[in-house]
Structures are given as C-alpha cells and as structure tokens.
Motif scaffolding. Structure first.
Motif, PDB file in Angstrom:
ATOM      1  N   TYR A 140       0.846  -1.190   0.000  1.00 16.04           N
ATOM      2  CA  TYR A 140       0.000   0.000   0.000  1.00 16.04           C
ATOM      3  C   TYR A 140       0.882   1.241   0.000  1.00 16.04           C
ATOM      4  CZ  TYR A 140       1.167  -0.188   4.972  1.00 16.04           C
ATOM      5  OH  TYR A 140       1.842  -0.251   6.166  1.00 16.04           O
ATOM      6  N   ALA A 141       0.262   2.405  -0.070  1.00 15.57           N
ATOM      7  CA  ALA A 141       0.990   3.675  -0.065  1.00 15.57           C
ATOM      8  C   ALA A 141       0.752   4.403   1.251  1.00 15.57           C
ATOM      9  CB  ALA A 141       0.541   4.545  -1.236  1.00 15.57           C
ATOM     10  N   ALA A 142       1.751   5.163   1.671  1.00 13.71           N
ATOM     11  CA  ALA A 142       1.641   5.985   2.877  1.00 13.71           C
ATOM     12  C   ALA A 142       1.463   7.444   2.467  1.00 13.71           C
ATOM     13  CB  ALA A 142       2.882   5.832   3.745  1.00 13.71           C
ATOM     14  N   TYR A 143       0.578   8.148   3.174  1.00 17.95           N
ATOM     15  CA  TYR A 143       0.250   9.526   2.814  1.00 17.95           C
ATOM     16  C   TYR A 143       0.275  10.437   4.040  1.00 17.95           C
ATOM     17  CZ  TYR A 143      -1.863   7.382  -1.380  1.00 17.95           C
ATOM     18  OH  TYR A 143      -2.095   6.676  -2.527  1.00 17.95           O
ATOM     19  N   PHE A 144       0.513  11.727   3.770  1.00 18.22           N
ATOM     20  CA  PHE A 144       0.166  12.781   4.710  1.00 18.22           C
ATOM     21  C   PHE A 144      -1.257  13.212   4.381  1.00 18.22           C
ATOM     22  CE2 PHE A 144       4.554  14.654   5.978  1.00 18.22           C
ATOM     23  CZ  PHE A 144       4.519  13.953   7.170  1.00 18.22           C
ATOM     24  N   ILE A 176       7.377   4.923  10.745  1.00 16.36           N
ATOM     25  CA  ILE A 176       8.699   4.846  10.133  1.00 16.36           C
ATOM     26  C   ILE A 176       8.855   5.793   8.954  1.00 16.36           C
ATOM     27  CG2 ILE A 176      10.314   3.338   8.915  1.00 16.36           C
ATOM     28  CD1 ILE A 176       9.180   0.996  10.514  1.00 16.36           C
ATOM     29  N   VAL A 177       7.912   5.770   8.006  1.00 20.83           N
ATOM     30  CA  VAL A 177       8.024   6.584   6.795  1.00 20.83           C
ATOM     31  C   VAL A 177       8.008   8.083   7.108  1.00 20.83           C
ATOM     32  CG1 VAL A 177       6.925   7.177   4.602  1.00 20.83           C
ATOM     33  CG2 VAL A 177       7.122   4.784   5.282  1.00 20.83           C
ATOM     34  N   PRO A 178       7.034   8.581   7.893  1.00 20.42           N
ATOM     35  CA  PRO A 178       7.053  10.027   8.193  1.00 20.42           C
ATOM     36  C   PRO A 178       8.269  10.455   9.006  1.00 20.42           C
ATOM     37  CG  PRO A 178       5.380   8.895   9.498  1.00 20.42           C
ATOM     38  CD  PRO A 178       5.836   7.927   8.464  1.00 20.42           C
ATOM     39  N   LYS A 179       8.712   9.610   9.947  1.00 23.28           N
ATOM     40  CA  LYS A 179       9.902   9.943  10.725  1.00 23.28           C
ATOM     41  C   LYS A 179      11.133  10.020   9.815  1.00 23.28           C
ATOM     42  CE  LYS A 179       9.004  10.360  15.218  1.00 23.28           C
ATOM     43  NZ  LYS A 179       9.520   9.368  16.174  1.00 23.28           N
ATOM     44  N   SER A 180      11.221   9.122   8.839  1.00 22.05           N
ATOM     45  CA  SER A 180      12.345   9.143   7.906  1.00 22.05           C
ATOM     46  C   SER A 180      12.351  10.424   7.083  1.00 22.05           C
ATOM     47  CB  SER A 180      12.283   7.923   6.974  1.00 22.05           C
ATOM     48  OG  SER A 180      12.398   6.718   7.697  1.00 22.05           O
ATOM     49  N   LEU A 181      11.166  10.863   6.668  1.00 21.59           N
ATOM     50  CA  LEU A 181      11.070  12.105   5.896  1.00 21.59           C
ATOM     51  C   LEU A 181      11.543  13.294   6.724  1.00 21.59           C
ATOM     52  CD1 LEU A 181      10.152  13.774   3.433  1.00 21.59           C
ATOM     53  CD2 LEU A 181       7.892  13.921   4.519  1.00 21.59           C
ATOM     54  N   LEU A 182      11.076  13.381   7.976  1.00 18.34           N
ATOM     55  CA  LEU A 182      11.485  14.487   8.843  1.00 18.34           C
ATOM     56  C   LEU A 182      13.000  14.480   9.037  1.00 18.34           C
ATOM     57  CD1 LEU A 182       8.687  14.423  11.591  1.00 18.34           C
ATOM     58  CD2 LEU A 182       8.822  15.848   9.535  1.00 18.34           C
ATOM     59  N   ASN A 183      13.559  13.297   9.165  1.00 14.55           N
ATOM     60  CA  ASN A 183      15.006  13.178   9.342  1.00 14.55           C
ATOM     61  C   ASN A 183      15.748  13.649   8.087  1.00 14.55           C
ATOM     62  OD1 ASN A 183      17.392  12.167  10.876  1.00 14.55           O
ATOM     63  ND2 ASN A 183      17.513  10.704   9.184  1.00 14.55           N
ATOM     64  N   PRO A 234       1.368  11.689  -1.214  1.00 19.31           N
ATOM     65  CA  PRO A 234       2.072  10.420  -0.986  1.00 19.31           C
ATOM     66  C   PRO A 234       3.468  10.622  -0.398  1.00 19.31           C
ATOM     67  CG  PRO A 234       2.003  10.948  -3.332  1.00 19.31           C
ATOM     68  CD  PRO A 234       1.124  11.949  -2.646  1.00 19.31           C
ATOM     69  N   LEU A 235       3.784   9.804   0.618  1.00 21.38           N
ATOM     70  CA  LEU A 235       5.120   9.791   1.216  1.00 21.38           C
ATOM     71  C   LEU A 235       5.942   8.653   0.640  1.00 21.38           C
ATOM     72  CD1 LEU A 235       4.137  10.283   4.972  1.00 21.38           C
ATOM     73  CD2 LEU A 235       4.966  12.018   3.394  1.00 21.38           C
ATOM     74  N   GLU A 236       5.305   7.501   0.474  1.00 21.30           N
ATOM     75  CA  GLU A 236       5.952   6.326  -0.129  1.00 21.30           C
ATOM     76  C   GLU A 236       4.871   5.539  -0.831  1.00 21.30           C
ATOM     77  OE1 GLU A 236       8.387   2.401   1.428  1.00 21.30           O
ATOM     78  OE2 GLU A 236       8.799   4.336   2.371  1.00 21.30           O
ATOM     79  N   THR A 237       5.098   5.210  -2.084  1.00 25.25           N
ATOM     80  CA  THR A 237       4.048   4.603  -2.900  1.00 25.25           C
ATOM     81  C   THR A 237       3.949   3.093  -2.744  1.00 25.25           C
ATOM     82  OG1 THR A 237       5.587   4.498  -4.774  1.00 25.25           O
ATOM     83  CG2 THR A 237       4.146   6.432  -4.631  1.00 25.25           C
ATOM     84  N   LYS A 238       4.981   2.458  -2.201  1.00 28.59           N
ATOM     85  CA  LYS A 238       4.926   1.008  -2.032  1.00 28.59           C
ATOM     86  C   LYS A 238       5.467   0.625  -0.659  1.00 28.59           C
ATOM     87  CE  LYS A 238       5.948  -3.422  -4.224  1.00 28.59           C
ATOM     88  NZ  LYS A 238       6.614  -4.125  -5.343  1.00 28.59           N
ATOM     89  N   VAL A 239       4.541   0.470   0.283  1.00 29.40           N
ATOM     90  CA  VAL A 239       4.881   0.021   1.630  1.00 29.40           C
ATOM     91  C   VAL A 239       4.507  -1.452   1.731  1.00 29.40           C
ATOM     92  CG1 VAL A 239       4.449   0.304   4.096  1.00 29.40           C
ATOM     93  CG2 VAL A 239       4.476   2.310   2.596  1.00 29.40           C
TER      94      VAL A 239
END
Length: 299
Positions: A140-144, A176-183, A234-239
């Motif tokens: 699936y994809a992760a979104y803000f 994990i995905v949003p924390k990675s983006l902030l980092n 979208p933050l990551e399109t394939k989680v």
C-alpha cells in the motif's frame, strides 16, 4: 553565655541509630515500591480458548499487533481441525511494544505471527526458527493527510506543524516513513508538535477534530466520506504489507492448510479494506467448498 555540653550515653546513642536506620529503611522501601510500580508490563493483552483435546497440554501461540482482530481470529482458530487435534489451547497476544515483539518473534515463542517483514528479516527468523510466510496483505501507499490543504513535503511547510503519528515504531505508514522524511529534511521532533495515538482510526479522529494539522496513514475507500483526495500527499508509494508467518519445525501440512482456511475466511468477514485483501502463499492446498484441503493430486 557558655554553651551547655550535652552528654549522650551509649544506650541513647544506640537508640538514635536504630531510629535513623528504621527511617532510612522505611523511605527505602517506598522508593523500591515506586520503581516496581513504574516498570512497564511487557505482556499487554491476550485472549485464550480451549480446544476439544482437553488432555493435550500443548498451546498454540499467536502474536499480532492489531487488537480488534483478536476475537474473530481466536474463534476461527479454535474451530480448525488440525489445531483441535494437535493442541489443547490457543492463545492470541497483541502488542506494539518492541521488546515484546522481540520476545515472541525474535526468540521464536510465537507459532503464528502477523508482523512486518522488516522485523522478521532483522531477527533472521526464517533461518533461525523456520518461519514461513503463509499469507500476506497487499502493499500500500503511505500519505500525509490534511483537512484543509494539500500537504507539502518541504522543511518550510512542515516546520512547527501539529502532526499525528502512531506510537509504535514498527508501523511503516504511521511511524517509520514520516519519521524518515522528517530526518531527511533536517526537522527534529522538537521542531514539531507530535501527538502519538494507538491506531489509524485514532489518527483519523484527531485530524477530523482539528487537533492536528496532519496525520500519516494509508488511504481506504471509506476515507472519502471524511477527507478529500485533493488534500493527501504520498510519502511512499509502495509500503510492504504485513505477513502471516508460521513456525514450521516440521512439515505440518494439515496445520498450514487449516490456518490458510481460517485466515481466508477471516478476510471475508473483517470490515477493513486492508485486511480483506489477503493473498495466500502457494502451498499444496486448494479451495473446495470455501475450505482449503490437501490436494491429493499434487502429492
């Protein structure tokens, strides 16, 4: 005036020392009791049932991270033929605590586990404990999500925003995905106003109430009733989706096929787009009358 000299005999001195020692011991016990109370209990919650094999002491242990699934899963497993023959009890535990995940999965305590593949790879469980993937949910994809505007993935936009995340580090879309983006953007957690909650539904309620500016989660069909597709980014399109791992110390095909039957049936009953999209791993099981049985022709 000259100061008076106070004379203390040995008996009085001994009494004073005893009193001081008693006071010190008393406050010491309070400190110990406080520390014990504050120690978190790693074993969060569980449900159990007994099978038809009343004299069998073997327990089938399941570890998941989704509490709402526990009751229906327990009912399904306790009615499978193989489990009723081979085990006397089924126990399902759920937790997002990393230490408990490492206990049940990393040490091979769980017979069946629903976890992310990155966790299993970190512990090398497939080679260490013989875990095999018997079913998995779709990627699936992760979104803000935002309520009133389309989120931007820039430092200028995100700085100081009120952000809703999940409080368990194993969730990719919610942590994990949003924390990675902030980092990657160089935004420290102290530069954000982050609220941590227990579930994706709690995240959605946070955003809908206006308590946060953004949440990080996945999109599902029913979200269109509360949120706009124009205001997700979208933050990551394939989680990678969660996977069901069965510990296969032996070639227990009956158990494997019965578990696939139960998980397949569960996917048709849950009110979740994500959990309804279950893909079964190819083993010597086939669908017949909504049940999986060993395909005799393939033996």
């Amino acid at each position: 005036m000259p100061l008076k000299t106070v004379t203390v005999n040995k008996s009085s001195l001994l009494l004073i020392l005893i009193i001081l020692a008693s006071i010190n011991w008393y406050f010491g016990t309070l400190s110990v009791e406080k520390k014990i109370i504050e120690i978190p209990n790693l074993i969060t919650e569980s449900v159990t049932c007994h099978t038809d094999s009343a004299t069998n002491n073997e327990k089938f242990t399941v570890f998941i991270t989704d509490q709402p699934m526990a009751a229906k899963l327990l009912d399904a497993l306790c009615h499978t033929s193989a489990i009723n023959r081979q085990y006397g009890q089924v126990e399902i535990r759920w937790s997002h605590n990393e230490q408990e995940i490492s206990q049940y999965v990393g040490k091979g305590l769980a017979d069946l586990a629903l976890v992310k593949d990155n966790i299993m790879q970190a512990f090398a469980t497939q080679t260490t404990h013989g875990y095999k993937i018997i079913a998995q949910y779709q990627d699936y994809a992760a979104y803000f999500f935002s309520l009133k505007e389309k989120p931007q993935l820039t430092k200028q936009y995100l700085w100081g925003k009120k952000l809703g995340l999940l409080d368990y580090p194993s969730s990719r879309s919610g942590h994990i995905v949003p924390k990675s983006l902030l980092n990657e953007l160089g935004i420290a957690e102290s530069n954000m106003q982050i609220t941590y909650v227990k579930s994706h539904e709690d995240l959605r309620n946070l955003l809908a109430s206006g308590a946060v500016d953004l949440i990080s989660t996945y999109w599902q069909e029913q979200d269109a009733e509360r949120f706009s597709l124009n205001y997700i980014t979208p933050l990551e399109t394939k989680v990678s989706g969660s996977k069901w791992y069965l510990k296969m110390a032996t070639e227990n095909t009956d158990l494997l096929c019965d578990l696939q039957t139960a998980l397949h049936q569960l996917s048709t009953e849950v009110h979740s787009q994500y959990y309804s999209q279950l893909n079964l791993s190819p083993f010597n099981c086939s669908i017949r009358d909504d049940k999986f049985e060993v395909d005799q022709n393939e033996k």
